[in-house]
Design a protein around this motif. Structure first.
Motif, short mmCIF file in Angstrom:
data_model
loop_
_atom_site.label_atom_id
_atom_site.label_comp_id
_atom_site.label_asym_id
_atom_site.label_seq_id
_atom_site.Cartn_x
_atom_site.Cartn_y
_atom_site.Cartn_z
N PRO A 27 -0.48 12.86 -55.08
CA PRO A 27 -1.51 12.82 -56.14
C PRO A 27 -1.77 11.40 -56.64
O PRO A 27 -2.92 11.03 -56.89
CB PRO A 27 -0.92 13.70 -57.25
CG PRO A 27 0.01 14.64 -56.54
CD PRO A 27 0.56 13.85 -55.37
N THR A 28 -0.72 10.58 -56.74
CA THR A 28 -0.91 9.20 -57.20
C THR A 28 -1.67 8.39 -56.16
O THR A 28 -2.56 7.60 -56.51
CB THR A 28 0.45 8.55 -57.51
OG1 THR A 28 1.12 9.33 -58.51
CG2 THR A 28 0.28 7.13 -58.03
N THR A 29 -1.34 8.57 -54.88
CA THR A 29 -2.07 7.86 -53.82
C THR A 29 -3.55 8.21 -53.89
O THR A 29 -4.41 7.32 -53.81
CB THR A 29 -1.51 8.22 -52.44
OG1 THR A 29 -0.15 7.78 -52.36
CG2 THR A 29 -2.31 7.56 -51.32
N LYS A 30 -3.87 9.49 -54.08
CA LYS A 30 -5.29 9.90 -54.16
C LYS A 30 -6.00 9.20 -55.32
O LYS A 30 -7.12 8.72 -55.17
CB LYS A 30 -5.39 11.42 -54.34
CG LYS A 30 -5.09 12.23 -53.10
CD LYS A 30 -5.33 13.72 -53.38
CE LYS A 30 -5.20 14.57 -52.14
NZ LYS A 30 -3.81 14.75 -51.74
N VAL A 38 -1.79 7.74 -64.25
CA VAL A 38 -1.34 9.02 -63.69
C VAL A 38 0.01 9.38 -64.31
O VAL A 38 0.73 8.51 -64.79
CB VAL A 38 -1.19 8.97 -62.15
CG1 VAL A 38 -2.54 8.77 -61.47
CG2 VAL A 38 -0.21 7.88 -61.73
N PRO A 39 0.36 10.67 -64.31
CA PRO A 39 1.68 11.05 -64.83
C PRO A 39 2.78 10.73 -63.82
O PRO A 39 2.52 10.59 -62.63
CB PRO A 39 1.56 12.56 -65.04
CG PRO A 39 0.48 13.00 -64.09
CD PRO A 39 -0.46 11.84 -63.94
N ASN A 99 6.57 6.45 -59.30
CA ASN A 99 6.10 7.33 -58.23
C ASN A 99 6.13 6.53 -56.92
O ASN A 99 5.61 5.43 -56.85
CB ASN A 99 4.67 7.79 -58.51
CG ASN A 99 4.56 8.62 -59.76
OD1 ASN A 99 5.56 9.10 -60.29
ND2 ASN A 99 3.36 8.79 -60.27
N VAL A 100 6.76 7.10 -55.90
CA VAL A 100 6.86 6.43 -54.61
C VAL A 100 5.66 6.83 -53.75
O VAL A 100 5.42 8.01 -53.52
CB VAL A 100 8.20 6.78 -53.92
CG1 VAL A 100 8.24 6.22 -52.51
CG2 VAL A 100 9.36 6.24 -54.75
N LEU A 101 4.90 5.81 -53.30
CA LEU A 101 3.67 6.07 -52.54
C LEU A 101 3.82 5.86 -51.05
O LEU A 101 3.14 6.50 -50.26
CB LEU A 101 2.53 5.17 -53.04
CG LEU A 101 2.24 5.21 -54.54
CD1 LEU A 101 0.98 4.40 -54.82
CD2 LEU A 101 2.09 6.62 -55.05
#
Length: 126
Positions: free
Chosen positions: A24-27, A54-55, A100-102
């Protein structure tokens, strides 16, 4: 992996690419590209604001491998560690808080050592 996404990160002295997982973070990050920011450094980590908020994801981590592409939700920033930070224990890459790991940098993450605080930095699809 079928849905991997590649980005290019450019600064005055160099550039590198990274492969991101479909999260979700990458998007959210990809939707905001291209991003232009001013680089900051913290020990052997480069970070910069993205304008993306982002959360924190459930699998967020504070200790990561060198070359991890992480998203610091507390600062709406991409965090790119390539070695120890001021709060690391030993040689680990310890981020300021769980991120968050992307994905991971392609090639040698030590290229990030050429980023200077205040450098203009640009992120775009590769």
């Amino acid at each position: 992996m079928a849905n991997e996404i590649r980005i290019r990160i450019t600064w005055p002295a160099n550039q590198l690419t990274a492969t991101l997982e479909d999260t979700p973070t990458t998007k959210a990050l990809v939707a905001a590209l291209p991003i232009a920011a001013s680089a900051s450094t913290w020990g052997e980590e480069v970070y910069f604001e993205t304008g993306v908020s982002v959360p924190r994801e459930s699998d967020a981590r504070q200790v990561v491998e060198p070359g991890t592409v992480a998203f610091w939700t507390d600062g709406d920033s991409l965090a790119l560690p390539y070695g120890p930070t001021p709060i690391s224990r030993g040689d680990e890459c310890r981020l300021a808080s769980p991120c968050n790991v992307l994905g991971t940098v392609d090639g040698d993450p030590r290229l990030l050592a050429t980023v200077r605080p205040g450098d203009p930095i640009r992120v775009e699809l590769a």
